[in-house]
Write a protein that holds these residues in place. Sequence first.
Motif, PDB file in Angstrom:
ATOM      1  N   ARG A   1       1.967   1.517  -3.487  1.00  0.00           N
ATOM      2  CA  ARG A   1       1.069   1.939  -4.554  1.00  0.00           C
ATOM      3  C   ARG A   1       0.536   3.394  -4.357  1.00  0.00           C
ATOM      4  O   ARG A   1       0.036   3.905  -5.493  1.00  0.00           O
ATOM      5  CB  ARG A   1      -0.175   0.981  -4.289  1.00  0.00           C
ATOM      6  CG  ARG A   1      -1.336   1.038  -5.401  1.00  0.00           C
ATOM      7  CD  ARG A   1      -2.308  -0.013  -5.310  1.00  0.00           C
ATOM      8  NE  ARG A   1      -3.072   0.223  -3.914  1.00  0.00           N
ATOM      9  CZ  ARG A   1      -3.699  -0.924  -3.403  1.00  0.00           C
ATOM     10  NH1 ARG A   1      -3.689  -2.079  -3.938  1.00  0.00           N
ATOM     11  NH2 ARG A   1      -4.347  -0.648  -2.439  1.00  0.00           N
ATOM     12  N   ASN A   2       0.336   3.664  -3.227  1.00  0.00           N
ATOM     13  CA  ASN A   2       0.172   5.299  -2.808  1.00  0.00           C
ATOM     14  C   ASN A   2       1.171   6.299  -3.574  1.00  0.00           C
ATOM     15  O   ASN A   2       0.717   7.199  -3.570  1.00  0.00           O
ATOM     16  CB  ASN A   2       0.150   5.491  -1.307  1.00  0.00           C
ATOM     17  CG  ASN A   2      -1.434   4.967  -0.840  1.00  0.00           C
ATOM     18  OD1 ASN A   2      -2.058   4.363  -1.454  1.00  0.00           O
ATOM     19  ND2 ASN A   2      -1.901   5.740   0.000  1.00  0.00           N
TER      20      ASN A   2
ATOM     21  N   PHE B   1      -8.713   0.751   4.084  1.00  0.00           N
ATOM     22  CA  PHE B   1      -7.380  -0.105   4.262  1.00  0.00           C
ATOM     23  C   PHE B   1      -7.099  -0.539   5.794  1.00  0.00           C
ATOM     24  O   PHE B   1      -6.574  -1.353   6.077  1.00  0.00           O
ATOM     25  CB  PHE B   1      -6.256   0.918   3.891  1.00  0.00           C
ATOM     26  CG  PHE B   1      -4.647   0.538   4.167  1.00  0.00           C
ATOM     27  CD1 PHE B   1      -4.107   1.196   4.907  1.00  0.00           C
ATOM     28  CD2 PHE B   1      -4.211  -0.692   3.660  1.00  0.00           C
ATOM     29  CE1 PHE B   1      -2.579   0.624   5.417  1.00  0.00           C
ATOM     30  CE2 PHE B   1      -3.216  -1.050   3.934  1.00  0.00           C
ATOM     31  CZ  PHE B   1      -2.375  -0.427   4.607  1.00  0.00           C
TER      32      PHE B   1
ATOM     33  N   ASN C   1       7.221   2.889   6.999  1.00  0.00           N
ATOM     34  CA  ASN C   1       6.429   4.014   6.648  1.00  0.00           C
ATOM     35  C   ASN C   1       6.747   5.260   5.480  1.00  0.00           C
ATOM     36  O   ASN C   1       7.657   4.655   4.985  1.00  0.00           O
ATOM     37  CB  ASN C   1       6.091   4.964   8.087  1.00  0.00           C
ATOM     38  CG  ASN C   1       7.637   5.475   8.625  1.00  0.00           C
ATOM     39  OD1 ASN C   1       8.387   5.837   7.882  1.00  0.00           O
ATOM     40  ND2 ASN C   1       7.844   5.514   9.917  1.00  0.00           N
TER      41      ASN C   1
ATOM     42  N   GLN D   1      -3.156   7.251   7.387  1.00  0.00           N
ATOM     43  CA  GLN D   1      -2.781   8.430   6.420  1.00  0.00           C
ATOM     44  C   GLN D   1      -2.857   7.634   4.771  1.00  0.00           C
ATOM     45  O   GLN D   1      -3.150   8.234   3.817  1.00  0.00           O
ATOM     46  CB  GLN D   1      -1.479   8.908   6.655  1.00  0.00           C
ATOM     47  CG  GLN D   1      -1.402  10.111   7.499  1.00  0.00           C
ATOM     48  CD  GLN D   1       0.002  10.485   7.814  1.00  0.00           C
ATOM     49  OE1 GLN D   1       0.816  10.423   7.070  1.00  0.00           O
ATOM     50  NE2 GLN D   1       0.248  11.409   8.917  1.00  0.00           N
ATOM     51  N   LEU D   2      -2.466   6.214   4.984  1.00  0.00           N
ATOM     52  CA  LEU D   2      -2.570   5.317   3.605  1.00  0.00           C
ATOM     53  C   LEU D   2      -3.856   5.121   3.274  1.00  0.00           C
ATOM     54  O   LEU D   2      -4.311   4.790   2.135  1.00  0.00           O
ATOM     55  CB  LEU D   2      -2.028   4.070   3.947  1.00  0.00           C
ATOM     56  CG  LEU D   2      -0.430   4.296   3.855  1.00  0.00           C
ATOM     57  CD1 LEU D   2       0.427   2.878   4.506  1.00  0.00           C
ATOM     58  CD2 LEU D   2       0.195   4.471   2.663  1.00  0.00           C
TER      59      LEU D   2
ATOM     60  N   GLN E   1       0.242   6.604  10.639  1.00  0.00           N
ATOM     61  CA  GLN E   1       0.652   6.058   9.038  1.00  0.00           C
ATOM     62  C   GLN E   1      -0.169   5.405   8.233  1.00  0.00           C
ATOM     63  O   GLN E   1      -0.681   5.581   7.340  1.00  0.00           O
ATOM     64  CB  GLN E   1       2.072   5.281   9.217  1.00  0.00           C
ATOM     65  CG  GLN E   1       3.089   6.059   9.758  1.00  0.00           C
ATOM     66  CD  GLN E   1       3.744   7.182   8.618  1.00  0.00           C
ATOM     67  OE1 GLN E   1       3.874   6.758   7.241  1.00  0.00           O
ATOM     68  NE2 GLN E   1       4.210   8.140   9.091  1.00  0.00           N
TER      69      GLN E   1
ATOM     70  N   THR F   1       0.717  -1.181   0.081  1.00  0.00           N
ATOM     71  CA  THR F   1       0.126  -0.069  -0.105  1.00  0.00           C
ATOM     72  C   THR F   1       0.914   1.356   0.142  1.00  0.00           C
ATOM     73  O   THR F   1       0.490   2.302  -0.814  1.00  0.00           O
ATOM     74  CB  THR F   1      -0.882  -0.012   1.060  1.00  0.00           C
ATOM     75  OG1 THR F   1      -1.891  -1.311   1.212  1.00  0.00           O
ATOM     76  CG2 THR F   1      -2.006   0.974   1.061  1.00  0.00           C
TER      77      THR F   1
ATOM     78  N   ASP G   1      -7.296   6.189   1.592  1.00  0.00           N
ATOM     79  CA  ASP G   1      -7.899   7.162   0.859  1.00  0.00           C
ATOM     80  C   ASP G   1      -8.893   6.879   0.256  1.00  0.00           C
ATOM     81  O   ASP G   1      -9.692   5.784   0.312  1.00  0.00           O
ATOM     82  CB  ASP G   1      -6.808   7.903  -0.051  1.00  0.00           C
ATOM     83  CG  ASP G   1      -6.191   6.887  -1.141  1.00  0.00           C
ATOM     84  OD1 ASP G   1      -5.074   7.205  -1.440  1.00  0.00           O
ATOM     85  OD2 ASP G   1      -7.015   5.898  -1.103  1.00  0.00           O
TER      86      ASP G   1
ATOM     87  N   ASN H   1      -8.829   3.389  -1.417  1.00  0.00           N
ATOM     88  CA  ASN H   1      -8.399   2.401  -0.657  1.00  0.00           C
ATOM     89  C   ASN H   1      -9.078   2.842   0.856  1.00  0.00           C
ATOM     90  O   ASN H   1      -8.465   3.088   1.754  1.00  0.00           O
ATOM     91  CB  ASN H   1      -6.743   2.484  -0.225  1.00  0.00           C
ATOM     92  CG  ASN H   1      -6.690   1.034   0.117  1.00  0.00           C
ATOM     93  OD1 ASN H   1      -7.383   0.123   0.311  1.00  0.00           O
ATOM     94  ND2 ASN H   1      -5.048   0.852   0.066  1.00  0.00           N
TER      95      ASN H   1
END
Lengths: 147, 154
Positions: A48-49, B41, A132, B32-33, B29, A45, B35, B38
């Motif tokens: 991918r982001n 998540f 991270n 924040q991933l 973290q 992820t 969105d 996703n």
Amino acid sequence: MVKMEDIGARILAGDHQVQYGQNQRTKIKALVVDDNMINQALHRTLLRNLGIENHVVGNGREAVDVHCSGRRFDLILMDLDMPVMNGIEATKKLRAMGIQSTIAGVSSRSVDENIQEFWEAGLDDYQQKPLNFPKLVSILQKVNHSV
Amino acid sequence: MEVGQMQRQWLDYTKSLFLEGFLDGQFLQLQQLQDESNPDFVVEVVSLFFEDSEKLLNDLTSALGQQSVDFKRVDAHVHQLKGSSSSIGAQRVKNACIALRNYCEEQNIEGCIGCLQQVKHEYNMVKNKLENLFRLEQQIVAAGGSIPMTELGF
């Protein structure tokens, strides 16, 4: 609003003034090598982001095999402790095969603990887990400079 | 309860989880991933963590109950659990795993068994807290509101 994918492209472009358009950008490809499912999901992820194409394998042996099948990657995120073949063995084998991709060791060991052997196997970078966004960006800057 | 109240409750609850040490920065973290592409998540990764952890805790209980304990095996399981808990920000579980690993290195069975109890205790607590958090989130979304992540302030 700046999209994460654009940030990824700018990191790869380095300090160059060149503007990378969506269709001009060569998509960077990464390989995640980790036996832990949660880490696989996280690393996938994160990549991918940032607009990075990624493939996931579960141990060092599978990482070597995927290269034997002809696939190549710009970046390899290599875990250390894995069953079948660990990160040190896999890194040595990949370098012996002539693979010059950026290999970043990603392990729970701190920089003080014995990771000398891991470095000597042929790493370009090392980050302590958990991975991270800031740590991955730091790794990506190495990918840019080695090309 | 109206959306504004629920959102405030979510903010207070989330902050308390950080203040009490159940979660650390790594959880931020994960948030924040998440969105639009996703949107689930955090729930997905945490659910993976629950599944994985329950299996590991069972394996650990079984391994420590053997006539002749295989400490290499115990260590391998704890290593996995420490890694997963660290990756999602479950700080207290991670710390309990570190303590368990130390007893494992000393090959201290009693110490390991006692410590495993502590790991299970921490795991059950954080599981409970996260399930509460996700329930609050579902309620907010069901009422047409959004999760006020940016208002966390850290």
